[in-house]
Design a protein around this motif. Structure first.
Motif, PDB file in Angstrom:
ATOM      1  N   LEU A 215     -11.228  24.085  -9.656  1.00 15.48           N
ATOM      2  CA  LEU A 215     -12.442  23.348  -9.319  1.00 15.48           C
ATOM      3  C   LEU A 215     -12.713  23.441  -7.810  1.00 15.48           C
ATOM      4  CD1 LEU A 215     -14.619  21.758 -10.755  1.00 15.48           C
ATOM      5  CD2 LEU A 215     -13.358  19.663 -10.296  1.00 15.48           C
ATOM      6  N   ALA A 216     -11.634  23.494  -7.035  1.00 23.09           N
ATOM      7  CA  ALA A 216     -11.798  23.638  -5.580  1.00 23.09           C
ATOM      8  C   ALA A 216     -12.522  24.945  -5.266  1.00 23.09           C
ATOM      9  CB  ALA A 216     -10.443  23.595  -4.885  1.00 23.09           C
ATOM     10  N   LEU A 217     -12.259  25.987  -6.070  1.00 18.31           N
ATOM     11  CA  LEU A 217     -12.964  27.259  -5.861  1.00 18.31           C
ATOM     12  C   LEU A 217     -14.472  27.065  -5.976  1.00 18.31           C
ATOM     13  CD1 LEU A 217     -11.071  30.133  -7.709  1.00 18.31           C
ATOM     14  CD2 LEU A 217     -11.349  29.746  -5.266  1.00 18.31           C
ATOM     15  N   ALA A 218     -14.867  26.288  -6.972  1.00 17.84           N
ATOM     16  CA  ALA A 218     -16.303  26.035  -7.143  1.00 17.84           C
ATOM     17  C   ALA A 218     -16.861  25.313  -5.920  1.00 17.84           C
ATOM     18  CB  ALA A 218     -16.547  25.211  -8.407  1.00 17.84           C
TER      19      ALA A 218
ATOM     20  N   PHE B 259     -10.373  14.993 -11.533  1.00 16.39           N
ATOM     21  CA  PHE B 259     -10.123  16.332 -10.982  1.00 16.39           C
ATOM     22  C   PHE B 259     -10.955  16.582  -9.728  1.00 16.39           C
ATOM     23  CE2 PHE B 259      -8.984  17.726 -15.488  1.00 16.39           C
ATOM     24  CZ  PHE B 259      -7.634  17.541 -15.244  1.00 16.39           C
ATOM     25  N   LEU B 260     -12.186  16.072  -9.727  1.00 23.24           N
ATOM     26  CA  LEU B 260     -13.071  16.382  -8.599  1.00 23.24           C
ATOM     27  C   LEU B 260     -12.467  15.898  -7.285  1.00 23.24           C
ATOM     28  CD1 LEU B 260     -15.915  17.461  -7.672  1.00 23.24           C
ATOM     29  CD2 LEU B 260     -16.426  15.057  -7.370  1.00 23.24           C
ATOM     30  N   ILE B 261     -11.896  14.693  -7.325  1.00 21.80           N
ATOM     31  CA  ILE B 261     -11.344  14.138  -6.095  1.00 21.80           C
ATOM     32  C   ILE B 261     -10.190  15.007  -5.591  1.00 21.80           C
ATOM     33  CG2 ILE B 261     -10.124  12.174  -5.142  1.00 21.80           C
ATOM     34  CD1 ILE B 261     -11.788  10.542  -7.300  1.00 21.80           C
ATOM     35  N   TYR B 262      -9.336  15.428  -6.521  1.00 26.87           N
ATOM     36  CA  TYR B 262      -8.189  16.248  -6.093  1.00 26.87           C
ATOM     37  C   TYR B 262      -8.631  17.649  -5.729  1.00 26.87           C
ATOM     38  CZ  TYR B 262      -6.129  12.095  -7.639  1.00 26.87           C
ATOM     39  OH  TYR B 262      -5.862  10.769  -7.747  1.00 26.87           O
TER      40      TYR B 262
ATOM     41  N   GLY C 187      -6.696  29.869   0.015  1.00 28.72           N
ATOM     42  CA  GLY C 187      -6.148  28.622   0.536  1.00 28.72           C
ATOM     43  C   GLY C 187      -6.431  27.462  -0.399  1.00 28.72           C
ATOM     44  N   ALA C 188      -7.642  27.406  -0.939  1.00 27.41           N
ATOM     45  CA  ALA C 188      -8.011  26.305  -1.821  1.00 27.41           C
ATOM     46  C   ALA C 188      -7.131  26.285  -3.064  1.00 27.41           C
ATOM     47  CB  ALA C 188      -9.480  26.414  -2.208  1.00 27.41           C
ATOM     48  N   VAL C 189      -6.896  27.469  -3.646  1.00 28.60           N
ATOM     49  CA  VAL C 189      -6.081  27.528  -4.854  1.00 28.60           C
ATOM     50  C   VAL C 189      -4.628  27.156  -4.541  1.00 28.60           C
ATOM     51  CG1 VAL C 189      -5.104  29.085  -6.563  1.00 28.60           C
ATOM     52  CG2 VAL C 189      -7.547  29.144  -6.063  1.00 28.60           C
ATOM     53  N   LEU C 190      -4.081  27.735  -3.475  1.00 26.42           N
ATOM     54  CA  LEU C 190      -2.698  27.410  -3.110  1.00 26.42           C
ATOM     55  C   LEU C 190      -2.557  25.910  -2.856  1.00 26.42           C
ATOM     56  CD1 LEU C 190      -1.615  30.308  -0.723  1.00 26.42           C
ATOM     57  CD2 LEU C 190      -0.921  29.873  -3.082  1.00 26.42           C
ATOM     58  N   ALA C 191      -3.500  25.349  -2.113  1.00 28.32           N
ATOM     59  CA  ALA C 191      -3.423  23.924  -1.810  1.00 28.32           C
ATOM     60  C   ALA C 191      -3.493  23.105  -3.085  1.00 28.32           C
ATOM     61  CB  ALA C 191      -4.555  23.526  -0.860  1.00 28.32           C
ATOM     62  N   GLY C 192      -4.342  23.521  -4.024  1.00 31.82           N
ATOM     63  CA  GLY C 192      -4.439  22.802  -5.296  1.00 31.82           C
ATOM     64  C   GLY C 192      -3.113  22.800  -6.027  1.00 31.82           C
ATOM     65  N   ILE C 193      -2.461  23.960  -6.075  1.00 32.44           N
ATOM     66  CA  ILE C 193      -1.198  24.058  -6.799  1.00 32.44           C
ATOM     67  C   ILE C 193      -0.114  23.241  -6.101  1.00 32.44           C
ATOM     68  CG2 ILE C 193       0.642  25.663  -7.429  1.00 32.44           C
ATOM     69  CD1 ILE C 193      -1.601  27.708  -8.033  1.00 32.44           C
ATOM     70  N   VAL C 194      -0.069  23.352  -4.767  1.00 33.78           N
ATOM     71  CA  VAL C 194       0.925  22.572  -4.022  1.00 33.78           C
ATOM     72  C   VAL C 194       0.719  21.075  -4.284  1.00 33.78           C
ATOM     73  CG1 VAL C 194       1.633  21.866  -1.702  1.00 33.78           C
ATOM     74  CG2 VAL C 194       1.297  24.289  -2.223  1.00 33.78           C
TER      75      VAL C 194
END
Lengths: 369, 235, 296
Positions: free
Chosen positions: C21-24, C223-226, C241-248
């Protein structure tokens, strides 16, 4: 007579017009308990409580120009301070109001600290995080807060007179307390914005670099404004606790923040009457839309209304009303020529007299009508 | 027929006009300079020609009216602007800025053009992978000019290229504008406060005074005019 | 040990959704420099659209693709009709419009499809036996699929931004719209495209995670908040970066929630937010974001 009718500022007519407006508001406020049913009065009280919170948000976001998506948290801290202190520890409600405001001020200053480093969207996210944190904290410490099952039994006992006796009397009492809180918080914001601090706040919003060069203490102004804004929202929360009598984590969720934000912008950002209109809109419009139609359709209508108002009334309701009134009556600044003295050169701008009730709103923002 | 033909152009920023009926001509292959003090409306003139602000009147490029064209459409028709304050994209690298400058062209000859500008300005070549925001003022100005040239324009607009540069760098910069004009036959319209050096590379000049542009005169004649020397050249 | 791995995997799977979702959000930010609060609800609505296609008889995969196309177009329409007319600097108005959209979509999905959760089929086999054993824990096909699609989308966006003419134009537009126009870029169209891509990616997420979360109007709210936290940590301009940060975020949140008694499941999600606050205090542009560099 051609419209708009022009009134010179400071003339008896202008003063009369101001006085008439203030008088009309005072009469309306005093008459309301006799005009509407008890149930409706308690609805109006709830709307005005929201208005108090919007006054706080408006100070931060409207006047100081800092986005906050976390004002429900301050509302919640105020509400739960009152809830926990009065129900669990048997303190008086008034004491809890003061403690709640102080606590909100401290937390507000703390949240204002990152606001010194981050701006715009990042600040929105920081405050959003704070707003989302609070409900989970409430759930986590459920032995204190009642967690998801809620906290019950908060009340603000009316003084022991016949006028405030019985259920109807209690409602009237709560109404007057709320009106008092609203007037108080409006006065605080008004005094703040019309003084040295207000000029600093506006200067920081419009041109930070220039303001700092002019000697504005950015850190002090930003954090204190954040703190005061939070304390006002906390006061609203405390009022909410005693008026509703029940608190759950849902009552201070992100939805409340969204409502406050919508109320602020729809009422009219950076105006003094805006929050009052906004509070009334945000409380009553969802009720009307759900009267019009059942179930989730009212949510659709509400969302559509929010979007429509952004496009149709960019200055908010206050802005819309002001321009409507200005079609009929315009108060003109006093002409620069004073009969008792030599004519003043054109280059000197006329100085407006600072009469009582004079409203001065930062340049570029809608003044109230 | 002239390359750029401006007739009776009015433009401003909403709060009223800054330019009141400007006439201006640039012929193919020539350098024209517009001199004016601070606040005379030099930047407004540039932004009006390039379509960044609304304007009225007649603006023709090669005989075709561009007065209704959008800013990006005017670039596609061959007018590139080096805006005041350089307008490089600070978050992109030097090379990416140049590639972005070539946005309006399709791929052909891109590599050769990159080479050409890296040869012209070797300092940019050394820093091709650095963020443009890290360049010095002079380097950013070089980047801004080569970025504008990457679109292979017919007309180059330069808005106060000397702003914030040392006299030495300014001289270097105008020398390279001269060679762009001579080697590529590029028509250039420069607005400048630094009159002496700008007149040195121009064939004709205009004086802009609070929104009004007089008739053009040969550059050397302006340079020799005592009243203008007093007003603009500080002599 | 097995339990530890299982907890990492659980957190990882949540983190994948945050990152997706961060990608979006990053796509919209790339275009207009704004945060679209309605992004999650747009994804939710698209998931319901996919359900409608599926209920009408389309195969699952086609239904999902169909919802992506609808989402892509709808994203463009929203940008054109509701966002673009407000102008580039109307931060508050745009924030409010996205809030209005949020409310409309959330309530609208309830009006059309009702408030009860709907079953949504996964495009891959998903009976209780469909999993791969991995270090003693189970990786379900469904979860693997979401991860694989995420990686594909992320790499695709990365390549687009880094190596194409369009991607370069999108980055230039986000960073300096005025300069972008002076380079002949059609800034408005590029912004619109950002919204379209975001909505398309969102539709993909909604439809892919619906089988695990069940299809409800509230499925995307948290999910949106995270995701916003992940996009912030990752730096709003960096898809990887967004995806890595999401997974971390997902992994740390789950581990802290599991092993620190004081935190427990109630405060688990708060962990992500505290990390966000801490990082923003230290690095206001996020962990992977490029610092805005400027020398005058």
């Amino acid at each position: 007579m051609s419209l708009p009718y022009r009134i010179p500022a400071g003339s008896p007519l202008d003063r009369g017009w101001r006085l008439a407006r203030v008088a009309a508001v005072v009469v309306l406020v005093l008459a309301l308990p006799y005009l509407v049913a008890t149930f409706q009065l308690s609805q109006i009280t709830s709307a005005l409580i929201l208005a108090v919170a919007v006054v706080g948000l408006n100070l931060l976001s409207g006047f100081a120009g800092q986005i906050s998506l976390g004002h429900a948290a301050f509302f919640g801290i105020g509400a739960y301070t009152t809830g926990v202190m009065t129900v669990t520890y048997d303190y008086g409600a008034w004491t809890s109001f003061v403690v709640g405001m102080l606590l909100c001020f401290v937390v507000g200053v703390a949240v204002g600290l990152p606001a010194l480093r981050v701006q715009g969207m990042y600040l929105a996210l920081v405050t959003l995080a704070v707003g989302v944190l609070l409900p989970s904290l409430i759930r986590r410490f459920d032995d204190l807060t009642g967690g998801s099952s809620g906290l019950f039994g908060m009340e603000l006992a009316p003084p022991d007179t016949a006028y405030f006796a019985g259920r109807a009397g209690e409602t009237v009492w709560m109404y007057y307390v709320t009106v008092g809180a609203l007037v108080l918080s409006c006065l605080v914001v008004w005094n703040l914005m019309n003084g040295r601090m207000g000029r600093a706040v506006v200067a920081l919003r419009d041109n930070e670099a220039a303001a700092i060069v002019m000697g504005v203490n950015r850190a002090f102004v930003r954090t204190v404004v954040f703190g005061i804004s939070a304390a006002i929202a906390g006061l609203a929360g405390s009022l909410f606790a005693v008026s509703a009598g029940v608190l759950t984590p849902e009552s201070v969720s992100l939805l409340l923040t969204i409502n406050l934000l919508v109320a602020m912008v729809l009422g009219g950002r950076a105006s003094f009457w805006g929050p009052v209109f906004g509070g009334l809109i945000i409380y009553f419009v969802p009720i009307w839309t759900s009267d019009l139609s059942q179930g989730p359709i009212s949510g659709v209508l509400f969302g559509a209304l929010v979007i429509a108002l952004v496009f149709l009334m960019p200055g908010g309701l206050t802005g819309g009303l002001t321009s409507l009134v200005h079609r009929v009556v315009v108060v003109e600044p006093r002409p620069p020529v004073d009969l008792n003295e030599d004519p003043v050169p054109d280059a000197v701008p006329p100085d407006r007299p600072e009469g009582p009730g004079e409203e001065r709103v930062p340049a570029g923002h809608t003044a109230t009508g | 027929m002239s390359l750029l033909e401006v007739r009776d152009m009015h433009a401003g920023y909403g709060g009223g006009d800054v330019l009141h009926g400007v006439d201006l001509t640039v012929h193919a292959g020539e350098v024209v300079v517009v001199l004016g003090a601070n606040g005379a409306g030099k930047t407004t003139l540039m932004r009006a020609v390039s379509g960044m602000i609304p304007r009225r009147g007649s603006v023709e490029l090669d005989g075709t009216s561009i007065v209704r064209e959008s800013a990006d459409g005017i670039v596609r028709r061959g007018v590139a602007q080096v805006p005041q304050g350089r307008g490089t994209v600070v978050d992109l690298t030097v090379e990416e800025n140049l590639r972005a400058g070539a946005h309006v062209r399709r791929g052909k000859g891109l590599a050769e053009d990159l080479d050409r500008w890296f040869t012209t300005y070797p300092r940019l070549a050394e820093r091709r992978r650095q963020k443009a925001g890290l360049l010095s003022g002079g380097e950013q100005q070089m980047l801004a000019i080569s970025r504008a040239m990457m679109s292979r324009p017919r007309l180059l607009l330069c808005d106060e290229p000397s702003l914030g540069l040392s006299p030495l760098l300014t001289e270097e910069l105008f020398a390279s504008l001269t060679s762009i004009n001579q080697e590529l036959g590029m028509a250039i319209l420069v607005v400048e406060q630094n009159a002496m050096i700008a007149l040195g590379i121009a064939s004709r000049g205009y004086l802009l005074e609070v929104g009004d542009l007089g008739p053009s005169r040969p550059a050397d004649e302006i340079a020799a005019d005592d009243s203008i020397r007093a007003a603009y050249l500080g002599a | 040990m097995d339990l530890f791995v299982a907890r990492v995997v659980d957190g990882f799977n949540n983190g994948v959704i945050y990152g997706f979702l961060a990608l979006a959000l990053v796509c919209v930010y790339r275009g207009t420099g704004h945060l679209n609060l309605a992004q999650g609800e747009m994804a939710m609505f698209s998931a319901f659209t996919a359900y409608a296609f599926y209920a009408a008889g389309l195969p699952v995969v086609l239904a999902i693709l169909g919802a992506c196309v609808v989402g892509f177009i709808a994203g463009g329409v929203v940008e054109r009709v509701l966002i673009r007319p407000l102008g580039h600097h109307a931060d508050y108005s745009i924030l409010l419009v996205t809030i209005g959209l949020f409310l409309m979509l959330n309530a609208g999905a309830g009006v059309i499809w009702g408030g009860d959760p709907l079953p949504f089929p996964a495009p891959v086999p998903s009976t209780p036996d469909d999993y791969i054993s991995f270090l003693g824990t189970r990786l379900r096909y469904q979860q693997i699929l979401v991860f694989v699609v995420l990686v594909v989308v992320m790499v695709g966006l990365f390549l687009l931004f880094r190596f194409t003419r369009l991607g370069l134009a999108m980055r230039a537009t986000a960073s300096n719209p005025d300069s972008a126009r002076l380079m002949g870029m059609r800034v408005n169209q590029i912004n619109g495209l950002g919204w379209m891509m975001a909505a398309g990616v969102g539709a993909l997420i909604g439809a892919l995670v619906a089988p695990s979360t069940t299809l409800t109007t509230g499925m995307m709210f948290n999910f949106l908040i995270y995701a916003a936290a992940a996009a912030t940590l990752g730096g709003f301009d960096s898809p990887v970066g967004a995806v890595l940060a999401g997974i971390v975020l997902g992994v740390v949140e789950n581990l802290v929630g599991s092993y620190v008694d004081w935190v427990g499941s109630d405060l688990k999600q708060a962990v992500a937010l505290v990390i966000l606050l801490a990082v923003l205090m230290v690095r206001p542009t996020g962990l992977f974001g490029t610092k805005k560099v400027e020398r005058v």
